[in-house]
Scaffold this motif. Structure first.
Motif, PDB file in Angstrom:
ATOM      1  N   MET A 198      22.071 -42.388  68.118  1.00  0.00           N
ATOM      2  CA  MET A 198      21.818 -41.343  69.116  1.00  0.00           C
ATOM      3  C   MET A 198      22.251 -41.815  70.497  1.00  0.00           C
ATOM      4  SD  MET A 198      18.239 -39.377  70.000  1.00  0.00           S
ATOM      5  CE  MET A 198      17.465 -40.793  70.771  1.00  0.00           C
ATOM      6  N   VAL A 199      22.835 -40.909  71.264  1.00  0.00           N
ATOM      7  CA  VAL A 199      23.195 -41.163  72.650  1.00  0.00           C
ATOM      8  C   VAL A 199      22.392 -40.205  73.521  1.00  0.00           C
ATOM      9  CG1 VAL A 199      25.034 -41.223  74.361  1.00  0.00           C
ATOM     10  CG2 VAL A 199      25.534 -41.824  71.991  1.00  0.00           C
ATOM     11  N   VAL A 200      21.713 -40.741  74.530  1.00  0.00           N
ATOM     12  CA  VAL A 200      21.012 -39.900  75.504  1.00  0.00           C
ATOM     13  C   VAL A 200      21.921 -39.767  76.716  1.00  0.00           C
ATOM     14  CG1 VAL A 200      18.962 -39.589  76.911  1.00  0.00           C
ATOM     15  CG2 VAL A 200      18.776 -40.698  74.671  1.00  0.00           C
ATOM     16  N   LEU A 201      22.427 -38.563  76.933  1.00  0.00           N
ATOM     17  CA  LEU A 201      23.374 -38.325  78.014  1.00  0.00           C
ATOM     18  C   LEU A 201      22.661 -38.345  79.357  1.00  0.00           C
ATOM     19  CD1 LEU A 201      25.436 -35.364  76.481  1.00  0.00           C
ATOM     20  CD2 LEU A 201      25.667 -37.824  76.072  1.00  0.00           C
ATOM     21  N   ALA A 202      23.357 -38.835  80.374  1.00  0.00           N
ATOM     22  CA  ALA A 202      22.783 -38.918  81.720  1.00  0.00           C
ATOM     23  C   ALA A 202      22.963 -37.595  82.459  1.00  0.00           C
ATOM     24  CB  ALA A 202      23.407 -40.077  82.490  1.00  0.00           C
ATOM     25  N   THR A 203      22.508 -36.531  81.821  1.00  0.00           N
ATOM     26  CA  THR A 203      22.500 -35.202  82.434  1.00  0.00           C
ATOM     27  C   THR A 203      21.344 -34.437  81.819  1.00  0.00           C
ATOM     28  OG1 THR A 203      23.895 -33.311  83.050  1.00  0.00           O
ATOM     29  CG2 THR A 203      24.047 -34.076  80.776  1.00  0.00           C
ATOM     30  N   GLU A 227      29.426 -35.741  62.319  1.00  0.00           N
ATOM     31  CA  GLU A 227      28.538 -34.606  62.495  1.00  0.00           C
ATOM     32  C   GLU A 227      27.577 -34.957  63.624  1.00  0.00           C
ATOM     33  OE1 GLU A 227      26.600 -33.799  58.814  1.00  0.00           O
ATOM     34  OE2 GLU A 227      28.445 -33.137  57.798  1.00  0.00           O
ATOM     35  N   TYR A 228      27.147 -33.946  64.362  1.00  0.00           N
ATOM     36  CA  TYR A 228      26.277 -34.244  65.500  1.00  0.00           C
ATOM     37  C   TYR A 228      25.274 -33.117  65.708  1.00  0.00           C
ATOM     38  CZ  TYR A 228      29.796 -31.296  67.759  1.00  0.00           C
ATOM     39  OH  TYR A 228      30.659 -30.268  68.066  1.00  0.00           O
ATOM     40  N   ASP A 229      24.173 -33.490  66.326  1.00  0.00           N
ATOM     41  CA  ASP A 229      23.099 -32.538  66.615  1.00  0.00           C
ATOM     42  C   ASP A 229      22.641 -32.770  68.044  1.00  0.00           C
ATOM     43  OD1 ASP A 229      21.061 -30.533  65.667  1.00  0.00           O
ATOM     44  OD2 ASP A 229      19.723 -32.160  66.264  1.00  0.00           O
ATOM     45  N   ILE A 230      22.491 -31.702  68.786  1.00  0.00           N
ATOM     46  CA  ILE A 230      22.133 -31.780  70.204  1.00  0.00           C
ATOM     47  C   ILE A 230      20.684 -31.355  70.394  1.00  0.00           C
ATOM     48  CG2 ILE A 230      22.596 -30.835  72.505  1.00  0.00           C
ATOM     49  CD1 ILE A 230      25.519 -30.494  71.611  1.00  0.00           C
ATOM     50  N   GLY A 231      19.950 -32.143  71.159  1.00  0.00           N
ATOM     51  CA  GLY A 231      18.561 -31.814  71.467  1.00  0.00           C
ATOM     52  C   GLY A 231      18.248 -32.102  72.921  1.00  0.00           C
ATOM     53  N   VAL A 232      17.070 -31.668  73.356  1.00  0.00           N
ATOM     54  CA  VAL A 232      16.615 -31.916  74.724  1.00  0.00           C
ATOM     55  C   VAL A 232      15.278 -32.654  74.654  1.00  0.00           C
ATOM     56  CG1 VAL A 232      16.015 -30.908  76.953  1.00  0.00           C
ATOM     57  CG2 VAL A 232      17.749 -29.811  75.526  1.00  0.00           C
ATOM     58  N   ARG A 233      15.200 -33.804  75.284  1.00  0.00           N
ATOM     59  CA  ARG A 233      13.979 -34.594  75.273  1.00  0.00           C
ATOM     60  C   ARG A 233      12.915 -33.976  76.179  1.00  0.00           C
ATOM     61  NH1 ARG A 233      15.253 -40.948  75.835  1.00  0.00           N
ATOM     62  NH2 ARG A 233      14.951 -40.427  78.037  1.00  0.00           N
ATOM     63  N   ASP A 234      11.699 -34.487  76.087  1.00  0.00           N
ATOM     64  CA  ASP A 234      10.613 -33.982  76.919  1.00  0.00           C
ATOM     65  C   ASP A 234      10.876 -34.189  78.401  1.00  0.00           C
ATOM     66  OD1 ASP A 234       9.256 -33.190  74.667  1.00  0.00           O
ATOM     67  OD2 ASP A 234       7.944 -34.953  74.588  1.00  0.00           O
ATOM     68  N   ASP A 235      11.696 -35.204  78.744  1.00  0.00           N
ATOM     69  CA  ASP A 235      12.033 -35.449  80.153  1.00  0.00           C
ATOM     70  C   ASP A 235      13.295 -34.705  80.581  1.00  0.00           C
ATOM     71  OD1 ASP A 235      13.956 -36.893  78.808  1.00  0.00           O
ATOM     72  OD2 ASP A 235      13.408 -38.844  79.656  1.00  0.00           O
ATOM     73  N   ASP A 236      13.767 -33.783  79.751  1.00  0.00           N
ATOM     74  CA  ASP A 236      14.914 -32.896  80.016  1.00  0.00           C
ATOM     75  C   ASP A 236      16.272 -33.555  79.821  1.00  0.00           C
ATOM     76  OD1 ASP A 236      13.272 -30.720  80.589  1.00  0.00           O
ATOM     77  OD2 ASP A 236      13.194 -31.191  82.739  1.00  0.00           O
ATOM     78  N   PHE A 237      16.329 -34.867  79.575  1.00  0.00           N
ATOM     79  CA  PHE A 237      17.610 -35.472  79.241  1.00  0.00           C
ATOM     80  C   PHE A 237      18.073 -34.982  77.873  1.00  0.00           C
ATOM     81  CE2 PHE A 237      16.488 -38.873  82.353  1.00  0.00           C
ATOM     82  CZ  PHE A 237      17.645 -38.797  83.118  1.00  0.00           C
ATOM     83  N   ILE A 238      19.380 -34.912  77.701  1.00  0.00           N
ATOM     84  CA  ILE A 238      19.980 -34.371  76.483  1.00  0.00           C
ATOM     85  C   ILE A 238      20.337 -35.496  75.530  1.00  0.00           C
ATOM     86  CG2 ILE A 238      21.995 -33.136  75.579  1.00  0.00           C
ATOM     87  CD1 ILE A 238      21.934 -31.672  78.386  1.00  0.00           C
ATOM     88  N   SER A 259      26.521 -38.908  63.429  1.00  0.00           N
ATOM     89  CA  SER A 259      26.655 -39.655  62.186  1.00  0.00           C
ATOM     90  C   SER A 259      28.025 -39.375  61.585  1.00  0.00           C
ATOM     91  CB  SER A 259      25.556 -39.271  61.188  1.00  0.00           C
ATOM     92  OG  SER A 259      25.629 -37.893  60.860  1.00  0.00           O
ATOM     93  N   GLY A 260      28.542 -40.340  60.841  1.00  0.00           N
ATOM     94  CA  GLY A 260      29.837 -40.166  60.198  1.00  0.00           C
ATOM     95  C   GLY A 260      30.717 -41.384  60.380  1.00  0.00           C
ATOM     96  N   ALA A 261      31.910 -41.315  59.811  1.00  0.00           N
ATOM     97  CA  ALA A 261      32.819 -42.464  59.811  1.00  0.00           C
ATOM     98  C   ALA A 261      33.214 -42.901  61.221  1.00  0.00           C
ATOM     99  CB  ALA A 261      34.067 -42.126  58.989  1.00  0.00           C
ATOM    100  N   ASP A 262      33.318 -41.947  62.139  1.00  0.00           N
ATOM    101  CA  ASP A 262      33.757 -42.263  63.503  1.00  0.00           C
ATOM    102  C   ASP A 262      32.597 -42.273  64.494  1.00  0.00           C
ATOM    103  OD1 ASP A 262      36.407 -42.406  62.662  1.00  0.00           O
ATOM    104  OD2 ASP A 262      36.796 -40.280  63.074  1.00  0.00           O
ATOM    105  N   GLU A 263      31.384 -42.510  64.017  1.00  0.00           N
ATOM    106  CA  GLU A 263      30.229 -42.362  64.904  1.00  0.00           C
ATOM    107  C   GLU A 263      30.257 -43.346  66.070  1.00  0.00           C
ATOM    108  OE1 GLU A 263      26.655 -44.798  62.766  1.00  0.00           O
ATOM    109  OE2 GLU A 263      27.244 -42.931  61.780  1.00  0.00           O
TER     110      GLU A 263
END
Length: 225
Positions: free
Chosen positions: A1-6, A36-47, A52-56
Motif C-alpha cells: 500500500m502507498v499512502v499518497l501525500a494528498t 490491480e489497485y484499490d483506492i481508499g481514504v484514511r480517517d486522516d483524509d490521506f488517500i 498488487s500484481g507482477a508490477d506492484e
C-alpha cells in the motif's frame, strides 16, 4: 500500500467526483502496468492505494514519484511531502502523518511572519509542500526545490491558487466565468489544490474576484513581477 501525500477532505457529491477524478489519474499513472489497485481514504483524509500484481513495486514507485508518500516513520535529514494544515506567526505546521512544525526562519522565503509569507506566496490550506525533516535535534525546513518553485511563481505572470476543487472543476469554473483566454493553464498541486497560471496581461486579484463566487474554496493570489 502507498499512502499518497494528498488529501480528500470534502464531502457529499463533491467527494465522489474527486475520487472519480483520482481514479482516472491513478489509471493514467499505472494503468499500463500489470497490477490491480484499490483506492481508499484514511480517517486522516490521506488517500491510500493498495497495489498488487507482477508490477506492484514499479507501480508503487511511480505513485510515490507523482504524489509523494506519507510514511509511518520520518528520518532526520530526509525529504518528505506534507500538507499545509495550520500556520501562525511562528511557522507552518505540515501534516506528514504526524504534525511537523517548520519555524518561520526555516521557511527560506524572505522576510515577514509565516502568515505574511503564506499570503505573499499564495499558499492555500492542504497544499502539499516538500520539506526536510529535522528530527529531535534540528528544526525541520522547507526543501530547496520547494523554495525555488515558490520563488519561480513570483517571477512569473501571476497565479490564483485554489483548494477544495479538482483540476477539471477549476478549469470549468474559469471557462464558465468567461476567462478561458486569460489563463495559460491550471497546474495540479494536489488532488484538490490547483494553481491557475495567468497570462501576462491578466490581473490575478481581478481573476480571483471574478471566479470566487463560483468556487466554495480558499483562493489566494500570487502577484508576479
Amino acid at each position: 500500500m502507498v499512502v499518497l501525500a494528498t488529501k480528500c477532505y470534502i464531502d457529499g457529491d463533491a467527494r465522489e467526483r474527486a475520487l472519480d477524478s483520482l481514479t482516472s489519474l491513478v489509471a493514467n499513472d499505472i494503468g499500463d502496468l500489470d497490477v490491480e489497485y484499490d483506492i481508499g481514504v484514511r480517517d486522516d483524509d490521506f488517500i491510500s492505494v493498495t497495489v498488487s500484481g507482477a508490477d506492484e513495486t514499479v507501480a508503487r514507485n511511480v505513485l510515490r514519484e507523482e504524489w509523494g508518500e506519507v510514511t509511518p516513520h520520518l528520518s532526520a535529514g530526509e525529504t518528505y511531502v506534507g500538507t499545509l494544515e495550520h500556520w501562525d506567526d511562528d511557522g507552518f505546521v505540515l501534516d506528514a502523518g504526524i504534525e511537523v512544525r517548520v519555524p518561520t526562519e526555516e521557511l527560506g522565503l524572505g522576510r515577514g511572519s509565516a502568515t505574511q509569507i503564506r499570503d505573499r506566496f499564495g499558499l492555500v490550506q492542504h497544499m502539499p509542500l516538500t520539506f526536510v525533516y529535522g528530527g529531535d535535534d534540528e528544526p525541520s525546513r522547507l526543501a530547496d526545490e520547494q523554495i525555488d518553485r515558490l520563488y519561480d511563481w513570483t517571477r512569473g505572470s501571476g497565479r490564483v491558487n485554489v483548494n477544495s476543487a479538482t483540476r477539471g472543476e477549476v478549469r470549468a469554473t474559469v471557462n464558465r466565468a468567461g476567462h478561458a483566454k486569460d489563463i495559460v493553464t491550471v497546474e495540479r498541486l494536489g488532488l484538490l489544490e490547483q494553481s491557475i497560471v495567468c497570462r501576462d496581461e491578466t490581473d490575478p486579484p481581478g481573476l480571483l474576484a471574478s471566479i470566487g463566487s463560483y468556487l466554495p474554496a480558499e483562493l489566494k493570489c500570487v502577484i508576479g513581477q
